[in-house]
Write a protein that holds these residues in place. Sequence first.
Motif: not given
Length: 641
Positions: A6, A8, A63, A65, A72, A74, A278, A316-317
Amino acid sequence: MHIRHTLNIGILAHVDAGKTSLTERLLFDTGVIDVLGAVDAGNTRTDTGVIERQRGITVRSSVVSFTADDVRVNLVDTPGHSDFIAEVDRALAVLDGAILVLSAVEGVQAQTRRLMRTLREMRVPVVLFVNKIDRRGARRDELLDDIRRWLTPHLIPMTEVCDLGARSARALAVSHEAPEFTARLSELLADTDDTWLDRLVDGPDPTPAELWTAFADSVDAGRTHPVYFGSAISGQGIGALIDGVTALLRPHPGDETADPEGIVFALERRPSGAKTAYLRLFAGTVIPRQQVIMRRRDPDGTESSYTGRITAVEVIGEPAADRLCAGGIARISGPAELRVGDRLGAEGSENSAAHHFPAPTFRTVVRSADPSAAARLHLALRQLSEQDPFIHATAESGGGTALLLYGEIQQEIIAATLAQEFGIAAIFEPFRPAYFERPRHSGESCEEMGRRAPSPGGWWATIGLRVDKAPIGSGTAFHYETELGALPHAFHCAIEETVHATLRTGPHSRPVTDCVVTLTRSGFVGPLSTAGDFRALTPVVLARALDAAGTEIYEPCHAFEAEIPADTIAPVLSCLTELGADIEDTVPGATGWQLTGTLPARRVRSAEQRLPGLTRGEGMWWSRPSGDRPLGARPESRTRW
């Protein structure tokens, strides 16, 4: 689909460069949404607030995604206006990398330069995306020269542009194995890495795969920056941008088996009033029903902590996931005390350390147009301060609430939010600089039980306090010289809490900071003393100790940079000197002068307004809150105690 890792990623830009439109296009092209939202239509996925949609600007971080191949991503959409500088800086602390968006027409703006500087300071890898290649007036080569001059000299274009400035403009990805590209990339790497320079000189010649790996290492280290051209509206260049982000930017997850560490960087309130935060997790895992300890540092430097239970975790996602793992972001709920900036993790841990943001430089008092709504106004502002603790809402006499702000746009957003979400018409007093005080020396005071009081009965409490200077930037602290347990715990809490509360407002409506307050003496009478006695007496003793120590008033300042034509340096320097600026450096350039220095915050607006007239509209101004200086004069104030 198996997710390899992932990322960010933050999207940052000057106002109107097109970052929210770029977010929409990324979601559309990766299949997350079926219809493109538009800023003008007010139906974008990230600017969900009524105010954001009406004004077409991002106010709070959000946010979304998407998934590209097995990565992934974000996307953290951040505000672009300088009045929301703390919101931007707070979001940067959670990123693995950033996309800095520029307009091919407007080019490098003052806010773009500020953002790039902040990204470098926080060591966030940066990919540049030049938007709006299909607009009349779009530039390429000239803009690349500006980027080298103002942002970074170490860049390489990753796309070529056809029909620049026309609606038919196209962005074509360059081949990573093309001889011309590999030659430019090798030269770029040699300029920034001596090890790579030795490799090119001594051989053997690198393969394209080795060259690309070295490029990714260099981007991750912040030494070089790929530049992609495209259009968020037409979709040109977006595929190449996605490929570059997923190939060149790298995640930095922590150990999932370690204790959880993370930071709350944004907060939302649902219509029911429930809070959702978050959380970016740097290490460990978080699951529903988990007991956690959250820590925070208030703007005045006070450290505190609280315990709560997480009731819900929405990754998220990955909505079906039942846990948040290191490297990810989730919406969490549970602890009622949750606030932006709260850290999850053991005290002193690196990842959960407090991040320092420039404090607001202006103060105002807000009152309700309807006096009967004063209590509702204060409650609403306290809720807004959960999303931005730096506005620091504190009650004032007469039903008003004092706020600390960065600028007029932020005030307008707060006023509109109060009207639309809380039904309160607010009246704001004119801005004043956010003056504060520091003790000059040490001072001490003691009040014996029953000696003096506003009532004949006196206070059933004895309190002695000493105020000492502390290092600049350390905030406030409370220590004991008395034996712990000499007072009941409730009385200790009453003294400590009141000390911090009174320092936040100060004896002259100005906060007192960078000091240590020590309890030197205490006493009580078992059946008669109450916590109220200690809360009432503490401000009196503290005021006398501060008077004995003496305090000096300071005013907030901005660090500034000004780029001006060579023939305008004399009038510009005269203007800045008149406004009280300290000029730190004057550096000649190819087309003019670069001036750097500091200026009182109350003078920044005047400098911004006068610079265009002094430079024929060619001057560029950049500033941000930075430090303070002794005021010298004593401004008008209202004595509290």
